[in-house]
Design a protein around this motif. Structure first.
Motif, PDB file in Angstrom:
ATOM      1  N   ARG A  19     -14.799  -6.955 -11.110  1.00  0.00           N
ATOM      2  CA  ARG A  19     -14.541  -7.262 -12.523  1.00  0.00           C
ATOM      3  C   ARG A  19     -13.326  -6.497 -13.029  1.00  0.00           C
ATOM      4  N   PHE A  20     -13.227  -5.210 -12.651  1.00  0.00           N
ATOM      5  CA  PHE A  20     -12.089  -4.390 -13.069  1.00  0.00           C
ATOM      6  C   PHE A  20     -10.779  -4.985 -12.546  1.00  0.00           C
ATOM      7  N   ILE A  21     -10.752  -5.318 -11.271  1.00  0.00           N
ATOM      8  CA  ILE A  21      -9.531  -5.865 -10.665  1.00  0.00           C
ATOM      9  C   ILE A  21      -9.170  -7.206 -11.304  1.00  0.00           C
ATOM     10  N   LEU A  22     -10.178  -8.058 -11.514  1.00  0.00           N
ATOM     11  CA  LEU A  22      -9.938  -9.377 -12.109  1.00  0.00           C
ATOM     12  C   LEU A  22      -9.381  -9.260 -13.522  1.00  0.00           C
ATOM     13  N   VAL A  23     -10.026  -8.437 -14.348  1.00  0.00           N
ATOM     14  CA  VAL A  23      -9.590  -8.283 -15.738  1.00  0.00           C
ATOM     15  C   VAL A  23      -8.194  -7.677 -15.809  1.00  0.00           C
ATOM     16  N   THR A  24      -7.950  -6.627 -15.014  1.00  0.00           N
ATOM     17  CA  THR A  24      -6.638  -5.981 -15.023  1.00  0.00           C
ATOM     18  C   THR A  24      -5.550  -6.950 -14.569  1.00  0.00           C
ATOM     19  N   SER A  25      -5.853  -7.733 -13.540  1.00  0.00           N
ATOM     20  CA  SER A  25      -4.876  -8.715 -13.047  1.00  0.00           C
ATOM     21  C   SER A  25      -4.589  -9.786 -14.097  1.00  0.00           C
ATOM     22  N   LEU A  26      -5.640 -10.278 -14.765  1.00  0.00           N
ATOM     23  CA  LEU A  26      -5.444 -11.301 -15.803  1.00  0.00           C
ATOM     24  C   LEU A  26      -4.633 -10.756 -16.969  1.00  0.00           C
ATOM     25  N   LEU A  27      -4.908  -9.527 -17.355  1.00  0.00           N
ATOM     26  CA  LEU A  27      -4.136  -8.917 -18.438  1.00  0.00           C
ATOM     27  C   LEU A  27      -2.671  -8.762 -18.042  1.00  0.00           C
ATOM     28  N   ALA A  28      -2.420  -8.378 -16.783  1.00  0.00           N
ATOM     29  CA  ALA A  28      -1.045  -8.243 -16.305  1.00  0.00           C
ATOM     30  C   ALA A  28      -0.338  -9.595 -16.299  1.00  0.00           C
ATOM     31  N   ILE A  29      -1.053 -10.651 -15.904  1.00  0.00           N
ATOM     32  CA  ILE A  29      -0.470 -11.994 -15.891  1.00  0.00           C
ATOM     33  C   ILE A  29      -0.143 -12.458 -17.312  1.00  0.00           C
ATOM     34  N   ILE A  30      -1.075 -12.229 -18.239  1.00  0.00           N
ATOM     35  CA  ILE A  30      -0.839 -12.608 -19.642  1.00  0.00           C
ATOM     36  C   ILE A  30       0.350 -11.839 -20.208  1.00  0.00           C
ATOM     37  N   ALA A  31       0.418 -10.545 -19.911  1.00  0.00           N
ATOM     38  CA  ALA A  31       1.535  -9.734 -20.390  1.00  0.00           C
ATOM     39  C   ALA A  31       2.859 -10.240 -19.815  1.00  0.00           C
ATOM     40  N   SER A  32       2.865 -10.612 -18.538  1.00  0.00           N
ATOM     41  CA  SER A  32       4.083 -11.143 -17.911  1.00  0.00           C
ATOM     42  C   SER A  32       4.512 -12.456 -18.554  1.00  0.00           C
ATOM     43  N   ALA A  33       3.533 -13.328 -18.842  1.00  0.00           N
ATOM     44  CA  ALA A  33       3.842 -14.603 -19.500  1.00  0.00           C
ATOM     45  C   ALA A  33       4.437 -14.369 -20.885  1.00  0.00           C
ATOM     46  N   LEU A  34       3.881 -13.399 -21.612  1.00  0.00           N
ATOM     47  CA  LEU A  34       4.410 -13.084 -22.937  1.00  0.00           C
ATOM     48  C   LEU A  34       5.822 -12.503 -22.847  1.00  0.00           C
ATOM     49  N   CYS A  35       6.085 -11.734 -21.791  1.00  0.00           N
ATOM     50  CA  CYS A  35       7.435 -11.198 -21.585  1.00  0.00           C
ATOM     51  C   CYS A  35       8.448 -12.330 -21.421  1.00  0.00           C
ATOM     52  N   PHE A  36       8.104 -13.317 -20.601  1.00  0.00           N
ATOM     53  CA  PHE A  36       9.009 -14.459 -20.418  1.00  0.00           C
ATOM     54  C   PHE A  36       9.159 -15.238 -21.717  1.00  0.00           C
ATOM     55  N   ALA A  37       8.069 -15.361 -22.479  1.00  0.00           N
ATOM     56  CA  ALA A  37       8.158 -16.052 -23.769  1.00  0.00           C
ATOM     57  C   ALA A  37       9.096 -15.303 -24.709  1.00  0.00           C
ATOM     58  N   MET A  38       9.040 -13.970 -24.699  1.00  0.00           N
ATOM     59  CA  MET A  38       9.940 -13.168 -25.533  1.00  0.00           C
ATOM     60  C   MET A  38      11.393 -13.413 -25.167  1.00  0.00           C
ATOM     61  N   LEU A  39      11.658 -13.598 -23.870  1.00  0.00           N
ATOM     62  CA  LEU A  39      13.032 -13.803 -23.412  1.00  0.00           C
ATOM     63  C   LEU A  39      13.509 -15.226 -23.615  1.00  0.00           C
ATOM     64  N   MET A  40      12.609 -16.171 -23.559  1.00  0.00           N
ATOM     65  CA  MET A  40      12.989 -17.584 -23.658  1.00  0.00           C
ATOM     66  C   MET A  40      13.142 -18.069 -25.096  1.00  0.00           C
ATOM     67  N   LEU A  41      12.282 -17.575 -25.988  1.00  0.00           N
ATOM     68  CA  LEU A  41      12.206 -18.140 -27.334  1.00  0.00           C
ATOM     69  C   LEU A  41      13.124 -17.415 -28.307  1.00  0.00           C
ATOM     70  N   GLY A  42      13.672 -18.190 -29.241  1.00  0.00           N
ATOM     71  CA  GLY A  42      14.555 -17.658 -30.266  1.00  0.00           C
ATOM     72  C   GLY A  42      15.229 -18.811 -30.976  1.00  0.00           C
ATOM     73  N   ASN A  43      16.344 -18.538 -31.637  1.00  0.00           N
ATOM     74  CA  ASN A  43      17.095 -19.630 -32.274  1.00  0.00           C
ATOM     75  C   ASN A  43      17.505 -20.677 -31.250  1.00  0.00           C
ATOM     76  N   THR A  44      17.784 -20.210 -30.037  1.00  0.00           N
ATOM     77  CA  THR A  44      18.055 -21.110 -28.910  1.00  0.00           C
ATOM     78  C   THR A  44      17.013 -20.840 -27.839  1.00  0.00           C
ATOM     79  N   ILE A  45      16.390 -21.890 -27.341  1.00  0.00           N
ATOM     80  CA  ILE A  45      15.382 -21.747 -26.286  1.00  0.00           C
ATOM     81  C   ILE A  45      16.054 -21.931 -24.935  1.00  0.00           C
ATOM     82  N   TYR A  46      15.934 -20.929 -24.083  1.00  0.00           N
ATOM     83  CA  TYR A  46      16.541 -20.982 -22.755  1.00  0.00           C
ATOM     84  C   TYR A  46      15.470 -21.251 -21.705  1.00  0.00           C
ATOM     85  N   PRO A  47      15.793 -22.054 -20.701  1.00  0.00           N
ATOM     86  CA  PRO A  47      14.817 -22.327 -19.637  1.00  0.00           C
ATOM     87  C   PRO A  47      14.588 -21.100 -18.761  1.00  0.00           C
TER      88      PRO A  47
END
Length: 343
Positions: A19-47
């Protein structure tokens, strides 16, 4: 009979580990997805491919400036500040065995904020001086709170009440400084006080990054001792823990990372308060939730920043969104503790 009991213990521990490994991994994946969203989104959306190319050092027209100069430092600030608030919050809540005993509620963040606002408005100091003052203010606040809460014996309830009083004093000081400040300094101080990732620059993030990278491993290494402190002073001492030394190291490490985070982004409301309980609920018992709490802090900060930027007509600082999320939980927690007689 003994073998059956031992097998149950082994199976239970294996489940908790998964459970610890699963939860920690999922949180890391969600955080990584949010990081890419931070970089992609703005006045101009970059792929994604353009973002990856910029991160690899290629020059991409338009994207190199927007992603590399503006969005990337903002994302890094969110990562390290969120992680710092999450880790420091769960350390104080666990060590003092009370969900209210986090740096936001007991005045530590307010002490750092008052020192920083004094430097911004009165001294008009550089970012480096503001960072140093914020750390000194946080450490001094901790010393004062713990000295005043000693009495004949150490009391967690007394510490929380004194911390709340200290917070009120520092908030009054901050209000006074805003009243006497120059007009051109007040917007800077107000933007900082609201907790914001706006205007983050890489050269200003290195002290925070270095502090988190140095002191987080110290806190993780003391994770088992921290869990023993949660059992109470007598239980921890009977297990061979030097409680005073352990508590001192944990406090200094936590205050340093949260003070630098506060100096860098401002006091982002309720992240330190929410991250630990959320991580504990997700991970369960049996394993330290220091890293999960840090990851929850990252997710809260990055997600709230995206919501503040794109979910409304106007743009709001990240601290406004986390405040909206955290205030109802604080009211619920106070109500529940009052019913149980813990207040």
């Amino acid at each position: 009979m003994r073998n059956d009991s031992m097998n149950l213990i082994i199976v239970g521990r294996a489940k908790r580990r998964r459970r610890f490994i699963l939860v920690t991994s999922l949180l890391a994946i969600i955080a990584s997805a949010l990081c890419f969203a931070m970089l992609m989104l703005g006045n101009t959306i970059y792929p994604v491919q353009d973002v990856v190319r910029v991160l690899l050092g290629e020059q991409v027209k338009g994207a190199s400036f927007a992603v590399g100069t503006i969005r990337f430092p903002r994302m890094v600030a969110g990562i390290f500040a969120g992680f710092a608030f999450g880790v420091a919050g769960t350390v104080f809540q666990t060590m003092l065995r009370n969900p209210l005993a986090n740096p936001n509620v007991i005045g530590i963040t307010a002490g750092s904020s008052a020192a920083a606002v004094f430097c911004i408005i009165v001294l008009q100091a550089s970012n480096m001086v503001i960072s140093i003052a914020s750390v000194v203010g946080g450490l001094a606040t901790v010393i004062v709170i713990f000295q005043l809460s000693k009495g004949s014996s150490f009391s967690i309830g007394r510490l929380i009440l004194i911390g709340i009083g200290i917070q009120a004093i520092f908030n009054a000081v901050i209000s006074y400084l805003l009243l006497i400040g120059q007009k051109h300094d007040i917007p800077t101080a107000m933007r900082w006080l609201s907790g914001s990732l706006n205007g983050a620059k890489m050269e200003n993030l290195y002290p925070l990054m270095l502090t988190v990278l140095i002191f987080t491993p110290v806190i993780i290494l003391l994770g088992k001792r921290l869990d023993m402190l949660e059992l109470g002073e007598q239980a921890a001492t009977s297990l061979g823990i030097d409680t005073d030394k352990t508590r001192l190291i944990l406090i200094i490490s936590s205050v340093l990372i949260i003070a630098l985070a506060t100096a860098t982004t401002g006091p982002i409301a309720f992240v330190a308060f929410l991250a630990g309980p959320i991580a504990k609920r997700l991970v369960g018992v049996g394993f330290s939730n220091i890293i999960p709490a840090g990851l929850v802090g990252i997710v809260l900060v990055l997600a709230s920043d995206l919501i503040g930027q794109f979910a409304f007509v106007a743009r709001y600082p990240v601290g406004v969104i986390t405040g909206i999320l955290g205030a109802p939980y604080l009211i619920y927690l106070l109500t529940r503790m009052n019913r149980k007689g813990d207040l």
